[in-house]
Design an enzyme around this catalytic site. Sequence first.
Site, short mmCIF file in Angstrom:
data_model
loop_
_atom_site.label_atom_id
_atom_site.label_comp_id
_atom_site.label_asym_id
_atom_site.label_seq_id
_atom_site.Cartn_x
_atom_site.Cartn_y
_atom_site.Cartn_z
N GLY A 42 0.83 -1.21 0.00
CA GLY A 42 0.00 0.00 0.00
C GLY A 42 0.85 1.25 0.00
O GLY A 42 2.07 1.21 0.20
N GLY A 99 2.59 3.68 1.50
CA GLY A 99 3.09 3.93 2.84
C GLY A 99 3.64 5.33 3.03
O GLY A 99 3.90 5.77 4.15
N ARG A 100 3.86 5.99 1.91
CA ARG A 100 4.37 7.36 2.03
C ARG A 100 3.90 8.22 0.87
O ARG A 100 4.55 9.19 0.48
CB ARG A 100 5.89 7.34 2.06
CG ARG A 100 6.51 6.61 0.88
CD ARG A 100 7.95 6.96 0.81
NE ARG A 100 8.62 6.21 -0.22
CZ ARG A 100 9.83 6.52 -0.63
NH1 ARG A 100 10.44 7.58 -0.12
NH2 ARG A 100 10.41 5.82 -1.55
N ASP A 129 4.49 -4.70 -7.41
CA ASP A 129 3.89 -3.44 -6.92
C ASP A 129 4.47 -2.25 -7.67
O ASP A 129 3.95 -1.13 -7.54
CB ASP A 129 4.12 -3.27 -5.40
CG ASP A 129 5.58 -3.45 -5.01
OD1 ASP A 129 6.16 -4.49 -5.36
OD2 ASP A 129 6.15 -2.55 -4.37
P1 AMP Z 1 9.20 0.98 -2.95
O1 AMP Z 1 10.44 0.26 -2.56
O2 AMP Z 1 9.39 2.47 -3.06
O3 AMP Z 1 8.55 0.42 -4.17
O4 AMP Z 1 8.19 0.79 -1.76
C1 AMP Z 1 7.72 -0.45 -1.33
C2 AMP Z 1 6.72 -0.26 -0.23
O5 AMP Z 1 7.33 0.36 0.90
C3 AMP Z 1 5.54 0.61 -0.57
O6 AMP Z 1 4.43 0.10 0.10
C4 AMP Z 1 5.95 1.94 -0.02
O7 AMP Z 1 4.84 2.76 0.24
C5 AMP Z 1 6.66 1.55 1.24
N1 AMP Z 1 7.63 2.55 1.68
C6 AMP Z 1 8.80 2.85 1.11
N2 AMP Z 1 9.44 3.82 1.78
C7 AMP Z 1 8.65 4.15 2.83
C8 AMP Z 1 8.74 5.08 3.91
N3 AMP Z 1 9.80 5.88 4.04
N4 AMP Z 1 7.73 5.14 4.79
C9 AMP Z 1 6.67 4.34 4.66
N5 AMP Z 1 6.51 3.45 3.67
C10 AMP Z 1 7.49 3.34 2.77
MG MG Z 2 7.15 1.27 -5.35
#
Ligand code: AMP
Ligand code: MG
Length: 502
Positions: A98, A100-101, A260
């Site tokens: 989901g 998350g940020r 994702d």
């Molecule tokens: P990503 O590696 O950017 O594709 O992110 C994978 C998951 O981790 C997604 O659900 C993001 O929303 C969550 N996520 C990545 N960085 C953060 C953060 N700093 N705080 C909260 N959720 C995060």
């Molecule tokens: Mg991502």
Amino acid sequence: MSPSSPADAPAVHLAQFENSYVTLPERFYARVGPTPVAMPRLIQVNEQLAAELGIDVGGEDPATLAAVFSGNLIPAGAEPIALAYAGHQFGHFVPQLGDGRAILLGEVRDASGARRDIQLKGSGRTPFSRNGDGRAALGPVLREYLVSEAMHALGIPATRTLAAVTTGERIHREGLVPGAILTRIGASHVRVGTFEYFAARGDAEAVRLLADYAIDRHYPEVRSTAQPYLALLGAISERQALLIARWMLVGFIHGVMNTDNMVVSGETIDFGPCAFMDAFDPAAVFSSIDRNGRYAYANQPHAAQWNLARLAETLLSLLDPVPERAAELASEVLSRFSARVGEHWLAGMRAKLGLTTPRDDDSQFIEGFLERMHRGQADFTLTFRALCDAAATGEADARVRTLFASPIAYDEWAPAWRARLSVDAPDPAARSTAMRRVNPAFIPRNHRVEQAIVAAVEREDYSLFSRLLGVLSRPYADSQAFADYAIPPRPEERVTETFCGT
Ligand code: AMP
Ligand code: MG
């Protein structure tokens, strides 16, 4: 402090919102607003993109824009939500990821009538944050800005960047680093992982609603086919095949092709550890988290097909009530994928080499050249760009040869290429011009991106970032003034590893 509502601030009118995702059932998202930041400051706003979206940035003062693009001020008509999704990360299923940020402010129609998402990334915690802080660091934000806009200028479908702001807050990464927020524009944010989220919960009703949503938003033409959901799978696969081929044709390595990070709209999304290769190497990997080379350059077609298989699994019950029959139908679609990538790739490679009439041995001929480039550590972008000159005059061979560790590798190949050109495209000037339109001079080379980030993060100097952004906006132009940006890194400038910085 909560984000400004009409009660405590005059609502700012940013754009005409027309939100559709919020009409889906509540289990598709969480209603949550951005967490305000201390001192937002505008780094850059993409005025051309704003105009496309019907956003009048010229009419607002920088403080208001900084407030809006930081999430401190919610524009009228926005309905902030965080989207639910799951995903296979490096092959392992995570049932709940989901946003998350990130927070979807809402949707607007662009100048062509297409619906586009406006999303803030780095805007604070949401119910999907798990252990994360909900924030983004300045470095990765600048990186996404540069690379997403470069992809667009190259003509490759990608999410865009409307704005970047610093937050005036420091966040914990490797030490304390400046926080920032990126405004991402996407055709939508429906991911393969969104389908997986509901399928994993056995929520067939939601999968069907989501499939209908994807059809309405991205593939309305499949609605009238005999098997709309099968046609949807086929159409998504086809767009991915074209997308992956186009990545390969510019030497792009996504780096984190988890389900994702694959959107069904066919745009490139998530510019975390991505990179463009310098010297041609099919095994190239930059991402620090890709330990086994799962998402190496040449593995990208396979990775995409694997992701599409995960998508297909979520759609099975919609394809046919008999499971075996549904699986057969899905396999049929998926089995065509790698051939489709190959066809798009071959057509693109022919154009890069100035070949206009397909021949049976084209694949072999092209692979042979790439093999020479690989062995000769020839720079991918520069070699093809130099070939544009060599296509016009043999005198330009002198330049191309120097790009190979042993120039004879080119000398042996060039006569056969010339012979082909003379038959395919007899006018030297015309073939050279045509090749210049498909062989970029300027790509976001890792060392340039790195230099721009370091200057901004360590010295608050955004001049390198702005200059690079300008160069990347015209990748196919011949520009003597920016000639430095076309050349590969010196050994000491080389960046061999990229990080997602999450
Ligand atoms: P990503 O590696 O950017 O594709 O992110 C994978 C998951 O981790 C997604 O659900 C993001 O929303 C969550 N996520 C990545 N960085 C953060 C953060 N700093 N705080 C909260 N959720 C995060
Ligand atoms: Mg991502």
